[in-house]
Design a protein around this motif. Structure first.
Motif, short mmCIF file in Angstrom:
data_model
loop_
_atom_site.label_atom_id
_atom_site.label_comp_id
_atom_site.label_asym_id
_atom_site.label_seq_id
_atom_site.Cartn_x
_atom_site.Cartn_y
_atom_site.Cartn_z
N LEU A 1 0.86 -1.18 0.00
CA LEU A 1 0.00 0.00 0.00
C LEU A 1 0.89 1.22 0.00
O LEU A 1 1.95 1.24 0.62
CB LEU A 1 -0.90 0.02 1.24
N HIS A 2 0.45 2.26 -0.67
CA HIS A 2 1.19 3.51 -0.71
C HIS A 2 0.39 4.55 0.09
O HIS A 2 -0.72 4.90 -0.29
CB HIS A 2 1.38 3.98 -2.15
N LEU A 3 0.97 5.02 1.20
CA LEU A 3 0.29 5.98 2.06
C LEU A 3 0.97 7.33 1.98
O LEU A 3 2.21 7.43 2.00
CB LEU A 3 0.29 5.51 3.52
N GLU A 4 0.17 8.37 1.89
CA GLU A 4 0.65 9.74 1.96
C GLU A 4 0.13 10.34 3.26
O GLU A 4 -1.09 10.48 3.45
CB GLU A 4 0.17 10.56 0.76
N ILE A 5 1.05 10.69 4.16
CA ILE A 5 0.70 11.16 5.49
C ILE A 5 0.80 12.68 5.54
O ILE A 5 1.82 13.26 5.15
CB ILE A 5 1.62 10.55 6.56
N ALA A 6 -0.25 13.34 6.03
CA ALA A 6 -0.23 14.79 6.15
C ALA A 6 0.88 15.22 7.12
O ALA A 6 1.18 14.51 8.08
CB ALA A 6 -1.58 15.30 6.65
N PRO A 7 1.50 16.38 6.88
CA PRO A 7 2.61 16.83 7.74
C PRO A 7 2.26 16.89 9.22
O PRO A 7 3.10 16.61 10.07
CB PRO A 7 2.93 18.22 7.19
N GLU A 8 1.01 17.24 9.55
CA GLU A 8 0.61 17.38 10.95
C GLU A 8 0.64 16.05 11.70
O GLU A 8 0.64 16.05 12.94
CB GLU A 8 -0.81 17.97 11.04
#
Length: 264
Positions: free
Chosen positions: A6-13
């Motif tokens: 899975l490819h996850l993009e995590i918000a900076p916060e």
């Protein structure tokens, strides 16, 4: 990327919850074929109470969603200000703080927030009280936030109480009623005639102050003493922070110190 990942993009916060060695927005996670999306997110170290909208390949998804290999997931933080379900007659959320947040608890009470705090309560008991009284559990214990039984919790940022307070106010933008609660026990303050408390006051206090309040629960007496100006500054800064949060902008400045006939 492996087709089974899975490819996850995590918000900076949310990056603060990841181990320092993996603190980057792009995450590739090997998927076992059975775990829910919520489990995958928590496996990175992010408690679900801190997670806001999640999308899978651009479409909204719930934590219970069972992903498929190769999907792209975007994880956003909880929106601010965060709405909290209120009981009938409530105008502001109720809170419960864990053992490490005593100073923050006193500052919240100064602002009139209904804030329960115990310095000797274990984690299961905190969850029981939070659920029974519909209090938002504030903690820096990520494991506590991951307890499935907990109805609502929030992670407190920073180790500095003034920054913790600002974070709390920006996150929930609660209705404030300053000077209405006992900073020692959370009881409600009521005005009291000077003659009724004169015997409990030092000579200098009796001579210099005429307006008093007493806690209906523990009986502690309050007055605008030497710390009054500093406390008023904290109150005004808190009111500005909440107003800015409600307007969708960041509030400037942080409270510097607190007190109340004893200093929170």
């Amino acid at each position: 990327m492996d087709d089974s990942d899975l490819h996850l993009e995590i918000a900076p916060e949310l990056l603060l919850f990841l181990p320092a060695s993996r603190r980057r927005p792009e995450q590739r996670v090997a998927w076992d074929g059975t775990s829910t999306l919520g489990h995958v997110i928590e496996s990175l170290g992010i408690p679900l109470p801190e997670v806001g909208p999640v999308t899978v390949d651009g479409a909204p998804a719930e934590p219970s969603h069972q992903p498929a290999a190769g999907e792209r997931v975007r994880v956003e933080p909880m929106p601010r200000p965060q709405p909290v379900p209120l009981e009938p007659g409530q105008t502001a959320p109720r809170f419960l703080l864990d053992v490490h947040l005593g100073t923050l608890a006193r500052r919240m009470r100064l602002l009139g927030l209904d804030t329960a705090y115990h310095n000797d309560m274990d984690d299961p008991s905190l969850v029981v009280q939070a659920n029974a009284e519909r209090r938002v559990l504030l903690t820096q214990d990520r494991g506590l936030l991951r307890r499935r039984a907990l109805w609502l919790g929030a992670h407190v940022r920073s180790s500095r109480p003034d920054d913790q307070l600002r974070d709390l106010l920006e996150r929930f933008a609660p209705e404030l009623s300053p000077w209405t609660r006992c900073t020692a026990c959370n009881g409600v303050l009521a005005s009291v005639d000077k003659t009724a408390v004169a015997a409990e006051l030092e000579h200098g206090t009796r001579d210099n102050y005429d307006v008093y309040g007493r806690c209906a629960d523990c009986g502690q007496v309050y007055w605008r003493g030497a710390h009054g100006d500093r406390l008023e500054g904290i109150v005004q800064e808190a009111l500005r922070t909440v107003a800015a949060a409600r307007n969708g902008s960041a509030a400037g400045g942080v409270p510097t110190s607190t007190g109340a006939s004893g200093t929170p």
